[in-house]
Design a protein around this motif. Structure first.
Motif, PDB file in Angstrom:
ATOM      1  N   SER A  30       0.862  -1.183   0.000  1.00 32.46           N
ATOM      2  CA  SER A  30       0.000   0.000   0.000  1.00 32.46           C
ATOM      3  C   SER A  30       0.898   1.233   0.000  1.00 32.46           C
ATOM      4  O   SER A  30       2.115   1.118  -0.136  1.00 32.46           O
ATOM      5  CB  SER A  30      -0.944  -0.001   1.204  1.00 32.46           C
ATOM      6  N   ARG A  31       0.328   2.390   0.190  1.00 31.60           N
ATOM      7  CA  ARG A  31       1.077   3.650   0.162  1.00 31.60           C
ATOM      8  C   ARG A  31       2.121   3.677   1.278  1.00 31.60           C
ATOM      9  O   ARG A  31       1.841   3.312   2.415  1.00 31.60           O
ATOM     10  CB  ARG A  31       0.110   4.813   0.307  1.00 31.60           C
ATOM     11  N   PHE A  73       4.299   5.115   4.191  1.00 27.61           N
ATOM     12  CA  PHE A  73       4.044   6.117   5.232  1.00 27.61           C
ATOM     13  C   PHE A  73       5.350   6.743   5.718  1.00 27.61           C
ATOM     14  O   PHE A  73       5.479   7.944   5.797  1.00 27.61           O
ATOM     15  CB  PHE A  73       3.281   5.481   6.399  1.00 27.61           C
ATOM     16  N   SER A 131       7.500   1.711   6.187  1.00 27.65           N
ATOM     17  CA  SER A 131       6.193   1.391   6.753  1.00 27.65           C
ATOM     18  C   SER A 131       5.118   1.872   5.792  1.00 27.65           C
ATOM     19  O   SER A 131       5.325   2.816   5.022  1.00 27.65           O
ATOM     20  CB  SER A 131       6.010   2.033   8.132  1.00 27.65           C
ATOM     21  N   THR A 132       3.966   1.208   5.822  1.00 20.34           N
ATOM     22  CA  THR A 132       2.878   1.534   4.910  1.00 20.34           C
ATOM     23  C   THR A 132       1.611   1.855   5.690  1.00 20.34           C
ATOM     24  O   THR A 132       1.484   1.507   6.867  1.00 20.34           O
ATOM     25  CB  THR A 132       2.600   0.366   3.940  1.00 20.34           C
ATOM     26  N   ILE A 133       0.654   2.488   5.007  1.00 16.56           N
ATOM     27  CA  ILE A 133      -0.573   2.898   5.690  1.00 16.56           C
ATOM     28  C   ILE A 133      -1.482   1.713   6.020  1.00 16.56           C
ATOM     29  O   ILE A 133      -2.432   1.875   6.785  1.00 16.56           O
ATOM     30  CB  ILE A 133      -1.345   3.964   4.896  1.00 16.56           C
ATOM     31  N   ASN A 134      -1.181   0.530   5.486  1.00 11.64           N
ATOM     32  CA  ASN A 134      -1.974  -0.637   5.871  1.00 11.64           C
ATOM     33  C   ASN A 134      -1.363  -1.364   7.078  1.00 11.64           C
ATOM     34  O   ASN A 134      -1.802  -2.443   7.441  1.00 11.64           O
ATOM     35  CB  ASN A 134      -2.172  -1.599   4.691  1.00 11.64           C
ATOM     36  N   GLY A 135      -0.345  -0.758   7.708  1.00  8.83           N
ATOM     37  CA  GLY A 135       0.198  -1.306   8.943  1.00  8.83           C
ATOM     38  C   GLY A 135       1.382  -2.239   8.800  1.00  8.83           C
ATOM     39  O   GLY A 135       1.805  -2.855   9.770  1.00  8.83           O
ATOM     40  N   TYR A 160      -0.661   3.243  11.228  1.00  5.91           N
ATOM     41  CA  TYR A 160       0.498   3.687  10.454  1.00  5.91           C
ATOM     42  C   TYR A 160       1.753   3.581  11.313  1.00  5.91           C
ATOM     43  O   TYR A 160       1.977   4.415  12.175  1.00  5.91           O
ATOM     44  CB  TYR A 160       0.339   5.139  10.022  1.00  5.91           C
ATOM     45  N   THR A 183       3.860   1.681  17.115  1.00 13.44           N
ATOM     46  CA  THR A 183       2.462   1.472  16.727  1.00 13.44           C
ATOM     47  C   THR A 183       1.612   1.400  17.981  1.00 13.44           C
ATOM     48  O   THR A 183       2.118   1.404  19.093  1.00 13.44           O
ATOM     49  CB  THR A 183       2.264   0.165  15.934  1.00 13.44           C
TER      50      THR A 183
END
Length: 167
Positions: free
Chosen positions: A104-105, A107, A121-125, A149, A163
């Motif tokens: 995903s995108r 972060f 790291s990505t916005i889907n965790g 995120y 997190t």
């Protein structure tokens, strides 16, 4: 060796040096001697430590950066859906053949020079690790999956993943 202020219309060093733009600053990263910034007009600009522009290049949808020793990792979004791509660029902002797809995108990105690892790291965790300098494209390993995120922070030769989850 000054404090850098990033605001929507530019960059300003506390010593008074400033770069002003009519577009919006969308992302910034700071290296030892260089600053890189993305702008809403799809241009990425590389500055020296006095905010003199060194290089300007159109790189669409750039949204995250990390200085990786002799290159710059730049995360971009595709123009029509899909996931982010991370590509290593030269300091002239020319893309290399080293690229990887994310789930995903992006972060946050953090480079650990001691191990030559790039953490993303990505916005889907998720958090991914790439090895810079040797088979970058095939070296991807997912090292964390959670909610939210994940923020990446350096600690000595380690990376702290911040997190809301415990693991």
């Amino acid at each position: 060796n000054s404090v850098l202020q990033v605001h929507t219309k530019g960059l300003r060093l506390m010593n008074g040096n400033e770069y002003h733009t009519d577009t919006t600053v969308t992302a910034v990263a700071i290296g030892e001697q260089l600053v890189i910034a993305a702008f809403s007009d799809n241009f990425v600009r590389l500055f020296d430590q006095d905010l003199n522009m060194c290089v300007e290049k159109s790189i669409k949808n750039a949204h995250a950066f990390a200085f990786c020793k002799n290159s710059i990792a730049i995360a971009t979004d595709p123009e029509e859906g899909g996931n982010s791509t991370v590509t290593l660029y030269t300091f002239d902002l020319n893309p290399t053949d080293d690229a990887g797809q994310l789930s995903s995108r992006a972060f946050a990105m953090l480079f650990q020079q001691a191990s030559m690892e790039l953490f993303i790291s990505t916005i889907n965790g998720s958090v991914f690790r790439y090895i810079v300098g040797s088979s970058f494209s095939t070296s991807c390993a997912q090292i964390y999956s959670g909610e939210g995120y994940p923020l990446l922070l350096p600690y000595s030769d380690f990376v702290i993943i911040v997190t809301n989850d415990t693991f």
